[in-house]
Design a protein around this motif. Structure first.
Motif, PDB file in Angstrom:
ATOM      1  N   UNK A 174     -13.993   2.322  29.761  1.00 30.21           N
ATOM      2  CA  UNK A 174     -13.892   2.787  31.149  1.00 30.21           C
ATOM      3  C   UNK A 174     -15.187   3.452  31.590  1.00 30.21           C
ATOM      4  N   UNK A 175     -15.657   4.431  30.818  1.00 31.36           N
ATOM      5  CA  UNK A 175     -16.868   5.161  31.194  1.00 31.36           C
ATOM      6  C   UNK A 175     -18.105   4.306  30.938  1.00 31.36           C
ATOM      7  N   UNK A 176     -19.223   4.748  31.489  1.00 32.05           N
ATOM      8  CA  UNK A 176     -20.473   4.022  31.308  1.00 32.05           C
ATOM      9  C   UNK A 176     -20.892   3.936  29.848  1.00 32.05           C
ATOM     10  N   UNK A 177     -20.764   5.046  29.120  1.00 36.87           N
ATOM     11  CA  UNK A 177     -21.123   5.037  27.709  1.00 36.87           C
ATOM     12  C   UNK A 177     -20.197   4.143  26.907  1.00 36.87           C
ATOM     13  N   UNK A 178     -18.902   4.133  27.248  1.00 39.48           N
ATOM     14  CA  UNK A 178     -17.969   3.237  26.561  1.00 39.48           C
ATOM     15  C   UNK A 178     -18.373   1.781  26.772  1.00 39.48           C
ATOM     16  N   UNK A 265     -14.998   9.703  26.695  1.00 37.81           N
ATOM     17  CA  UNK A 265     -15.703   9.829  27.973  1.00 37.81           C
ATOM     18  C   UNK A 265     -17.142  10.303  27.846  1.00 37.81           C
ATOM     19  N   UNK A 266     -17.447  11.051  26.773  1.00 37.39           N
ATOM     20  CA  UNK A 266     -18.799  11.592  26.604  1.00 37.39           C
ATOM     21  C   UNK A 266     -19.522  10.858  25.480  1.00 37.39           C
ATOM     22  N   UNK A 267     -20.828  10.790  25.608  1.00 43.04           N
ATOM     23  CA  UNK A 267     -21.623  10.108  24.595  1.00 43.04           C
ATOM     24  C   UNK A 267     -21.445  10.766  23.224  1.00 43.04           C
TER      25      UNK A 267
END
Length: 390
Positions: A174-178, A265-267
């Motif tokens: 979902x998130x950019x890092x994912x 959600x976080x790197x």
């Protein structure tokens, strides 16, 4: 030719081998094999080890309770020393949703020589074994199953005479890092353990995906699981090797009915997911670490570096070899991005993602020598085993 050109040619040669000689790891067509309805559906026990999973259980546990399985099935939920009320949440969800019967157990802290998850599995499998099920479904607390998941797993095991049927759950993206890191995680795993090699007759390669493992109970007893792998941090691969050594047949593929609901959600969350066991996979060997770093650099970093250097210096041979190697790399990544329904424009960024994985692997070694290796949910295993021989 220049030294840069020779390095680019070596990288191109490596990609030629990976493309054709590494079990076609880049293809994503290894899905559940042929299914066949048993004359009598066997009994199944679903064993769920969980530690501090209260937040994700409402998204995952109802899917297990709602399994549409024609035979007898039950869930043994093992609360592994949680501090967030995980066991109470599981009981409340069972009362609210009904469905398969659920028992909650708490084995206490692991005995010396055991990792937490395998200690929890030992307790859950012992409780389940009292009712003598034919199969055990070992699944993590963050895994959601479609209503027909258990039925399809058992039908595949029955039709193909398999002792282990494991599916690599579709991880959350979902998130950019994912988006940047997660599809590459499965891509690298399948490169290390090509599914075709695992699934072929007489296979020597063995691996499983711990989020979803259907295990024949008789095979578990024959391989002495989980006692024989009690110190393993990479428990899924260790389980598959133990079953294979005892004469069992293994199947591993990508999932269509099984999804992970755990967010990263976080790197930093993704970094910890990879680094906590990367050095264990290398058996804590400095030589393997050096070889892995060199290999990642040659295979993934050399092509773009060679191409950009060649453009700046006018080195035609380096530009040709580096550009072609990068193109092959990009092409092999496209099927995984399609599987995860991600933009195909992410494929050329694979060298950047590989550089992150290289740094995560080095960090895993650093944390190991600092005595912080394999840390997970408040537990640290200073010298864990990746896949013990026994």
């Amino acid at each position: 030719m220049s030294s840069v050109a020779w390095i680019a040619v070596a990288s191109l040669g490596a990609w030629g081998w990976l493309l054709l000689g590494q079990g076609f790891f880049w293809r994503t067509d290894q899905r559940l094999p042929r299914r066949e309805t048993p004359a009598v559906w066997p009994d199944v026990a679903v064993v769920v080890p969980a530690r501090d999973e209260a937040d994700v259980l409402p998204l995952s546990l109802p899917s297990l309770l709602a399994q549409d399985y024609p035979g007898r099935a039950e869930i043994v939920f093992v609360d592994d020393g949680s501090s967030d009320g995980t066991g109470e949440v599981a009981r409340a969800l069972s009362e609210r949703h009904g469905g398969l019967p659920l028992r909650v157990a708490a084995p206490g802290e692991p005995e010396p020589g055991w990792t937490g998850k395998l200690w929890a599995l030992r307790h859950g499998m012992a409780l389940a074994g009292a009712r003598d099920p034919a199969y055990l479904l070992l699944t993590d607390a963050d895994i959601a199953h479609r209503p027909d998941s258990l039925r399809e797993l058992v039908a595949a095991a029955h039709a193909n005479g398999l002792d282990v049927v494991s599916q690599m759950a579709r991880l959350r993206v979902v998130s950019g890092w994912e988006r940047l890191v997660v599809p590459a995680f499965v891509y690298f795993f399948s490169q290390l353990y090509p599914f075709r090699w695992i699934n072929s007759a007489g296979a020597r390669t063995a691996a499983a995906a711990g989020g979803c493992v259907l295990l024949r109970a008789e095979s578990a007893r024959r391989a002495d699981i989980p006692c024989s792998i009690r110190r393993a941090v990479i428990d899924d691969v260790s389980l598959a090797r133990a079953v294979q050594r005892s004469g069992g047949r293994i199947w591993l593929g990508l999932a269509d009915r099984v999804d992970s609901v755990r967010p990263y959600p976080r790197f930093g969350d993704l970094w910890r997911m990879v680094s906590r066991c990367a050095y264990a996979q290398l058996r804590h060997s400095v030589l393997l670490l050096v070889g892995t770093v060199a290999g990642l650099a040659l295979v993934y970093l050399a092509p773009p570096v060679a191409l950009f250097t060649a453009v700046a210096t006018g080195d035609a041979a380096a530009a040709w070899a580096g550009g072609l190697a990068w193109a092959v790399m990009t092409g092999t990544y496209l099927p995984m991005l399609r599987y995860y329904r991600q933009p195909l424009l992410l494929a050329p960024a694979l060298p950047f993602t590989a550089a992150l994985y290289l740094l995560m692997t080095v960090d895993s070694a650093v944390q190991h020598y600092r005595g912080r290796g394999a840390a997970w949910k408040g537990r640290t295993y200073a010298r864990p085993e990746a896949a013990p021989d026994r």
